[in-house]
Design a protein around this motif. Structure first.
Motif, PDB file in Angstrom:
ATOM      1  N   VAL A 180     -59.004  41.515   1.873  1.00  0.00           N
ATOM      2  CA  VAL A 180     -59.431  41.121   3.222  1.00  0.00           C
ATOM      3  C   VAL A 180     -59.678  39.615   3.264  1.00  0.00           C
ATOM      4  CG1 VAL A 180     -61.307  41.279   4.894  1.00  0.00           C
ATOM      5  CG2 VAL A 180     -60.360  43.357   3.904  1.00  0.00           C
ATOM      6  N   LYS A 181     -60.372  39.113   2.248  1.00  0.00           N
ATOM      7  CA  LYS A 181     -60.622  37.672   2.174  1.00  0.00           C
ATOM      8  C   LYS A 181     -59.315  36.901   2.047  1.00  0.00           C
ATOM      9  CE  LYS A 181     -63.207  33.962   1.580  1.00  0.00           C
ATOM     10  NZ  LYS A 181     -64.052  33.408   2.663  1.00  0.00           N
ATOM     11  N   GLY A 182     -58.408  37.404   1.213  1.00  0.00           N
ATOM     12  CA  GLY A 182     -57.141  36.711   1.005  1.00  0.00           C
ATOM     13  C   GLY A 182     -56.229  36.744   2.220  1.00  0.00           C
ATOM     14  N   LEU A 183     -56.150  37.891   2.886  1.00  0.00           N
ATOM     15  CA  LEU A 183     -55.290  38.005   4.060  1.00  0.00           C
ATOM     16  C   LEU A 183     -55.801  37.162   5.222  1.00  0.00           C
ATOM     17  CD1 LEU A 183     -54.551  41.844   3.955  1.00  0.00           C
ATOM     18  CD2 LEU A 183     -52.963  39.997   3.399  1.00  0.00           C
ATOM     19  N   ARG A 184     -57.091  36.872   5.228  1.00  0.00           N
ATOM     20  CA  ARG A 184     -57.670  36.034   6.278  1.00  0.00           C
ATOM     21  C   ARG A 184     -57.755  34.557   5.871  1.00  0.00           C
ATOM     22  NH1 ARG A 184     -62.672  40.047   8.108  1.00  0.00           N
ATOM     23  NH2 ARG A 184     -61.447  41.313   9.559  1.00  0.00           N
ATOM     24  N   SER A 185     -57.255  34.228   4.684  1.00  0.00           N
ATOM     25  CA  SER A 185     -57.389  32.863   4.181  1.00  0.00           C
ATOM     26  C   SER A 185     -56.423  31.846   4.791  1.00  0.00           C
ATOM     27  CB  SER A 185     -57.224  32.859   2.657  1.00  0.00           C
ATOM     28  OG  SER A 185     -55.918  33.271   2.287  1.00  0.00           O
ATOM     29  N   PRO A 186     -55.251  32.230   5.360  1.00  0.00           N
ATOM     30  CA  PRO A 186     -54.352  31.212   5.920  1.00  0.00           C
ATOM     31  C   PRO A 186     -55.027  30.377   7.010  1.00  0.00           C
ATOM     32  CG  PRO A 186     -53.175  33.272   5.687  1.00  0.00           C
ATOM     33  CD  PRO A 186     -54.620  33.558   5.395  1.00  0.00           C
ATOM     34  N   ASP A 187     -54.697  29.115   7.035  1.00  0.00           N
ATOM     35  CA  ASP A 187     -55.252  28.197   8.024  1.00  0.00           C
ATOM     36  C   ASP A 187     -54.788  28.567   9.423  1.00  0.00           C
ATOM     37  OD1 ASP A 187     -55.037  25.334   9.541  1.00  0.00           O
ATOM     38  OD2 ASP A 187     -56.669  25.343   8.071  1.00  0.00           O
ATOM     39  N   VAL A 188     -55.618  28.269  10.416  1.00  0.00           N
ATOM     40  CA  VAL A 188     -55.274  28.562  11.805  1.00  0.00           C
ATOM     41  C   VAL A 188     -53.988  27.856  12.215  1.00  0.00           C
ATOM     42  CG1 VAL A 188     -56.045  28.346  14.198  1.00  0.00           C
ATOM     43  CG2 VAL A 188     -57.689  28.956  12.411  1.00  0.00           C
ATOM     44  N   LEU A 189     -53.770  26.659  11.700  1.00  0.00           N
ATOM     45  CA  LEU A 189     -52.549  25.915  12.031  1.00  0.00           C
ATOM     46  C   LEU A 189     -51.307  26.638  11.520  1.00  0.00           C
ATOM     47  CD1 LEU A 189     -53.693  22.239  11.304  1.00  0.00           C
ATOM     48  CD2 LEU A 189     -53.422  23.359  13.535  1.00  0.00           C
ATOM     49  N   HIS A 190     -51.425  27.248  10.344  1.00  0.00           N
ATOM     50  CA  HIS A 190     -50.290  27.998   9.791  1.00  0.00           C
ATOM     51  C   HIS A 190     -50.008  29.249  10.623  1.00  0.00           C
ATOM     52  CE1 HIS A 190     -51.272  26.053   5.636  1.00  0.00           C
ATOM     53  NE2 HIS A 190     -50.589  25.236   6.433  1.00  0.00           N
ATOM     54  N   LEU A 191     -51.070  29.912  11.075  1.00  0.00           N
ATOM     55  CA  LEU A 191     -50.878  31.080  11.938  1.00  0.00           C
ATOM     56  C   LEU A 191     -50.249  30.674  13.268  1.00  0.00           C
ATOM     57  CD1 LEU A 191     -54.283  32.886  11.254  1.00  0.00           C
ATOM     58  CD2 LEU A 191     -52.024  33.606  10.461  1.00  0.00           C
ATOM     59  N   ASP A 192     -50.685  29.538  13.825  1.00  0.00           N
ATOM     60  CA  ASP A 192     -50.078  29.048  15.063  1.00  0.00           C
ATOM     61  C   ASP A 192     -48.616  28.696  14.850  1.00  0.00           C
ATOM     62  OD1 ASP A 192     -52.418  29.352  16.453  1.00  0.00           O
ATOM     63  OD2 ASP A 192     -53.074  27.278  16.204  1.00  0.00           O
ATOM     64  N   LEU A 193     -48.303  28.158  13.683  1.00  0.00           N
ATOM     65  CA  LEU A 193     -46.911  27.827  13.383  1.00  0.00           C
ATOM     66  C   LEU A 193     -46.045  29.083  13.341  1.00  0.00           C
ATOM     67  CD1 LEU A 193     -44.845  25.641  12.629  1.00  0.00           C
ATOM     68  CD2 LEU A 193     -45.489  25.985  10.218  1.00  0.00           C
ATOM     69  N   MET A 194     -46.580  30.150  12.755  1.00  0.00           N
ATOM     70  CA  MET A 194     -45.831  31.414  12.721  1.00  0.00           C
ATOM     71  C   MET A 194     -45.611  31.944  14.131  1.00  0.00           C
ATOM     72  SD  MET A 194     -45.091  31.970   9.564  1.00  0.00           S
ATOM     73  CE  MET A 194     -44.552  33.680   9.591  1.00  0.00           C
TER      74      MET A 194
END
Length: 295
Positions: A180-194
């Motif tokens: 759970v900690k690892g799956l939530r670790s990506p930066d918000v900018l990376h999620l926005d990029l996806m």
């Protein structure tokens, strides 16, 4: 790392701690075995020198606290002087416990990953299911293990699976929390990029979240594999098992064979060290293949 730095940074600290443990162990063996030896000598009317008395406290057949050399002799006798498949061999008993450990660890890891993915992608699970998972770990495993064994035995399920399920119960939690900690670790900018790339949830999971969770995953697996071994040993205790490290602990307690108990404990510790080292090595290999910087 040069030879000098390796000795200074790795070998010397470990050797120093080991030396302290051995000295403390011998002192504890003398302190705990001396009353029995003193009483025995008084009843027998024996008068001994200090050296003779010390030697006898370190060589009792059923000591309160066995000395390190007694445990080492037992380990040598029950690992290298008997065939590995003999029921007297600690290798045989370790393998019985190891088989339940690996099965329980595999099931616990898979369950933990599935739960973590569900919690990250389904907010309702995060609010409703996660607290129950945490609460489940507050129940002592010594209370749950007999219930699992009895319930499964009532429907004809015995042998390896009940012990593996107890290992699963202990091992899924660290994997679930770590993932759970690892799956939530990506930066918000990376999620926005996806999202800019129009990636759906499955693609984001596979391309971003899972790679980001790998360090967390292997860190939690090292905790889980040790917990799984504990679960397998505890699972052997209420069954009256005739094989496994738990059975050696039971037999030793029944017949006051403290040397056998300590030898079984050390055998379990060796198995735990090997398993954790294997997971750690696999984690380093995967991280290296993914381009992670090694410490």
């Amino acid at each position: 790392m040069t030879g000098g730095s390796f000795l200074r940074d790795r070998v010397f600290p470990v050797a120093s701690i080991l030396l302290v443990i051995m000295v403390a162990w011998y002192l504890a063996a003398y302190w705990m075995n001396a009353p029995f030896q003193r009483d025995f000598d008084r009843r027998a009317g024996e008068t001994r020198t200090a050296v003779e008395f010390l030697a006898l406290t370190m060589s009792q057949p059923k000591p309160t606290m066995p000395a390190p050399h007694q445990v080492a002799e037992n380990l040598w006798k029950n690992t290298l002087t008997v065939k590995p498949w003999s029921k007297r061999s600690l290798v045989y008993h370790s393998w019985i416990t190891l088989s339940a450990t690996l099965l329980g660890f595999a099931m616990g890891t898979a369950l933990g990953v599935v739960i973590a993915i569900g919690i990250v992608h389904i907010p309702a699970l995060d609010r409703s299911f996660l607290p129950w998972i945490i609460a489940s770990q507050t129940i002592p495993i010594l209370a749950i293990a007999p219930m699992i064994i009895v319930l499964l035995s009532a429907i004809g399920v015995t042998g390896l699976l009940p012990k593996a399920l107890i290992s699963t119960y202990l091992s899924f939690f660290p994997v679930a929390v770590g993932m759970v900690k690892g799956l939530r670790s990506p930066d918000v900018l990376h999620l926005d990029l996806m999202r800019t790339y129009s990636a759906n949830k499955l693609q984001t999971l596979w391309k971003l979240r899972i790679p980001a969770s790998v360090p967390f995953f292997f860190a939690s697996m090292k905790v889980a594999i040790a917990a799984s071994l504990i679960g397998a040993i505890v699972g052997e205790l209420p069954t009256g098992a005739v094989a496994g490290i738990g059975s050696k602990l039971l037999a030793g307690s029944y017949y006051s064979q403290t040397i056998d108990i300590f030898a079984a404990l050390i055998a379990g510790s060796v198995v735990a060290i090997l398993l954790v080292s294997l997971v750690d090595g696999l984690g380093r290999l995967v991280n290296a293949r993914m381009g992670a910087r090694q410490p």
